[in-house]
Design a protein around this motif. Sequence first.
Motif, short mmCIF file in Angstrom:
data_model
loop_
_atom_site.label_atom_id
_atom_site.label_comp_id
_atom_site.label_asym_id
_atom_site.label_seq_id
_atom_site.Cartn_x
_atom_site.Cartn_y
_atom_site.Cartn_z
N ALA A 152 12.57 -6.56 -1.35
CA ALA A 152 11.72 -6.09 -0.21
C ALA A 152 11.89 -4.41 -0.49
O ALA A 152 10.98 -3.71 -0.21
CB ALA A 152 11.84 -6.48 1.05
N ARG A 153 13.18 -4.12 -0.59
CA ARG A 153 13.63 -2.64 -0.65
C ARG A 153 12.90 -2.01 -1.69
O ARG A 153 12.50 -0.95 -1.71
CB ARG A 153 15.06 -2.44 -0.70
N SER A 154 12.79 -2.75 -2.81
CA SER A 154 12.33 -2.13 -4.09
C SER A 154 10.70 -1.86 -3.60
O SER A 154 10.22 -0.80 -4.27
CB SER A 154 12.18 -3.07 -5.13
N VAL A 155 10.04 -2.78 -2.99
CA VAL A 155 8.65 -2.65 -2.66
C VAL A 155 8.56 -1.49 -1.77
O VAL A 155 7.69 -0.63 -2.05
CB VAL A 155 7.87 -3.75 -2.12
N LEU A 156 9.30 -1.37 -0.77
CA LEU A 156 9.36 -0.37 0.05
C LEU A 156 9.59 1.20 -0.44
O LEU A 156 8.90 2.23 0.02
CB LEU A 156 10.17 -0.23 1.32
N LEU A 215 6.02 7.79 9.21
CA LEU A 215 5.11 7.16 8.74
C LEU A 215 6.02 5.92 8.27
O LEU A 215 6.92 6.29 7.16
CB LEU A 215 4.09 7.59 7.63
N SER A 216 6.05 4.67 8.48
CA SER A 216 6.91 3.66 7.90
C SER A 216 6.10 2.57 7.27
O SER A 216 5.50 1.72 7.96
CB SER A 216 7.73 3.20 9.11
N PRO A 217 6.17 2.29 6.08
CA PRO A 217 5.68 1.12 5.47
C PRO A 217 6.45 -0.43 5.90
O PRO A 217 7.56 -0.34 6.34
CB PRO A 217 5.85 1.30 3.89
N THR A 218 5.72 -1.38 5.97
CA THR A 218 6.26 -2.78 6.26
C THR A 218 5.37 -3.83 5.53
O THR A 218 4.39 -3.57 5.21
CB THR A 218 5.99 -2.82 7.74
N LEU A 219 6.32 -4.94 5.42
CA LEU A 219 5.39 -5.95 4.61
C LEU A 219 5.08 -6.93 5.62
O LEU A 219 4.53 -7.95 5.17
CB LEU A 219 6.68 -6.61 4.02
N PHE A 220 4.78 -6.75 7.03
CA PHE A 220 4.67 -7.74 7.92
C PHE A 220 3.69 -7.30 8.91
O PHE A 220 3.77 -7.41 10.02
CB PHE A 220 5.84 -8.21 8.78
N ALA A 221 2.62 -6.59 8.37
CA ALA A 221 1.40 -5.94 9.09
C ALA A 221 0.27 -6.23 8.59
O ALA A 221 0.04 -5.90 7.38
CB ALA A 221 1.83 -4.56 9.67
N THR A 245 3.17 -8.27 -4.30
CA THR A 245 4.00 -8.63 -5.37
C THR A 245 5.28 -9.35 -4.70
O THR A 245 5.88 -9.98 -5.79
CB THR A 245 4.55 -7.52 -6.01
N MET A 246 5.44 -9.41 -3.55
CA MET A 246 6.65 -10.07 -2.97
C MET A 246 6.47 -11.64 -3.34
O MET A 246 7.52 -12.45 -3.42
CB MET A 246 6.77 -9.96 -1.41
N ALA A 247 5.42 -12.31 -3.72
CA ALA A 247 5.07 -13.53 -4.05
C ALA A 247 5.60 -13.83 -5.21
O ALA A 247 6.03 -15.12 -5.77
CB ALA A 247 3.51 -13.99 -4.03
N GLU A 248 6.16 -12.76 -6.30
CA GLU A 248 6.39 -12.95 -7.37
C GLU A 248 8.02 -13.01 -7.68
O GLU A 248 8.43 -13.04 -8.79
CB GLU A 248 5.94 -11.99 -8.62
N GLY A 249 8.65 -12.84 -6.50
CA GLY A 249 9.94 -12.64 -6.58
C GLY A 249 10.68 -14.19 -6.28
O GLY A 249 12.19 -13.98 -6.07
N VAL A 250 10.28 -15.25 -6.11
CA VAL A 250 10.91 -16.22 -5.73
C VAL A 250 11.01 -17.46 -7.03
O VAL A 250 9.92 -18.19 -7.00
CB VAL A 250 10.38 -17.08 -4.69
N GLY A 251 11.88 -17.15 -7.82
CA GLY A 251 12.24 -18.02 -8.80
C GLY A 251 11.18 -18.13 -9.86
O GLY A 251 10.94 -19.28 -10.51
N THR A 252 10.39 -17.36 -10.03
CA THR A 252 9.27 -17.21 -11.07
C THR A 252 9.57 -15.97 -11.75
O THR A 252 9.93 -14.86 -11.33
CB THR A 252 7.78 -17.13 -10.22
N THR A 253 8.86 -15.79 -12.80
CA THR A 253 8.75 -14.65 -13.73
C THR A 253 7.30 -14.21 -13.73
O THR A 253 6.54 -15.05 -13.84
CB THR A 253 9.30 -14.96 -15.01
N ARG A 254 7.03 -13.06 -13.94
CA ARG A 254 5.78 -12.50 -13.99
C ARG A 254 5.28 -12.34 -15.48
O ARG A 254 6.05 -11.67 -16.29
CB ARG A 254 5.52 -11.10 -13.34
N HIS A 255 4.17 -12.73 -15.93
CA HIS A 255 3.79 -12.70 -17.17
C HIS A 255 2.49 -11.63 -17.30
O HIS A 255 1.60 -11.84 -16.54
CB HIS A 255 3.36 -14.06 -17.68
#
Length: 353
Positions: A152-156, A215-221, A245-255
Amino acid sequence: MIEYRLEIGDLSTICFAYSPLQETVLSLRMRHRPSSYPEQRGWAASWQSRYEDLDTSLLDALMAPRGFCPDFLTPRPPRPRPDFEEELALLEATPASRVVEDIGKTYACDGSPVPAVLSRLIDDPAALLKRISAALAEYFTHCLAPAWWPRARSVLEADLAYRGRMLTERGTQGLFADLDARVSWQDGFLRVTDNSPGTRELGRTEAVEGRGMVLSPTLFALGALTGISPHDEPLISYPARGKATMAEGVGTTRHVRAPAALSELIGAPRARLLGLLEQPATTTMLAHLLGVTPGAVSRHLSALTAAGLLVRTRNGRNVLYHRSGLGDALHSPSADHGSAPRSRSERAVREDV
């Protein structure tokens, strides 16, 4: 609608900051509204068993059914990249009267009764605040910190880099226009429009008056939001760019399919990385996406940067990479003149990156 009046001097105080405490608190929204955050479902499932061992009755009560939470739980971050422990200390310093007031106001706006676990402790706000702090610390440590927070920190971080670039290239007017549909800027007033009945009733105009605007970015708004308490320092949270893109971070790789001609020119691993870097990312973030080690990614990033295909930007303790103008031109579909045969299997390419 809540609006802030900014004088000329106030514009120079606008800054961006993300907040690990805010993300910890707002992530509890998934408990009430899981369908609103599809990109986070895999993460929530991964820590469910650990969550059940925590103070769940209290944690679940911190977020009202419609997504409101007491404002004292998300204080304005003291600097662009605060530590969780640093923000937790700010939370623990909340005046007792503020704890009681914010809990009552939150559930009144939501139209829901105050949960029993909160109402039983509301007469002893100091004890309630201590229990809240301990519960959030355990939640962050056991559920979020091991894998979710680094991702998450990488996205922020990428969002902060993008906003800084937009401010430089487009100025304040362009920055606000790109922030969120709920945010508008006109004649010195920065407005946040929220159509929920509870927020509309609390509509107000407030002067920034040299206090600074964060101004603060969030993943939950689902849209921009701001505090409903008149005690709050000026803060607007908005949906982080790239949160999907957080959906791509759980045990999967992005092609990513790179143009065949580009793969022949610079090699498939580097062409694949170039495809991922349309938006800024860190070495760690790319390693998560590809399912490889940061070291494997780092040597390719260094080569691409030396060739002028990537731009390297430092943000605090993190280094972000994104495509340069030359990198964009090379990765354009128009740069692919035919379908050259693959020189390696997909498995071999993945192992090389």
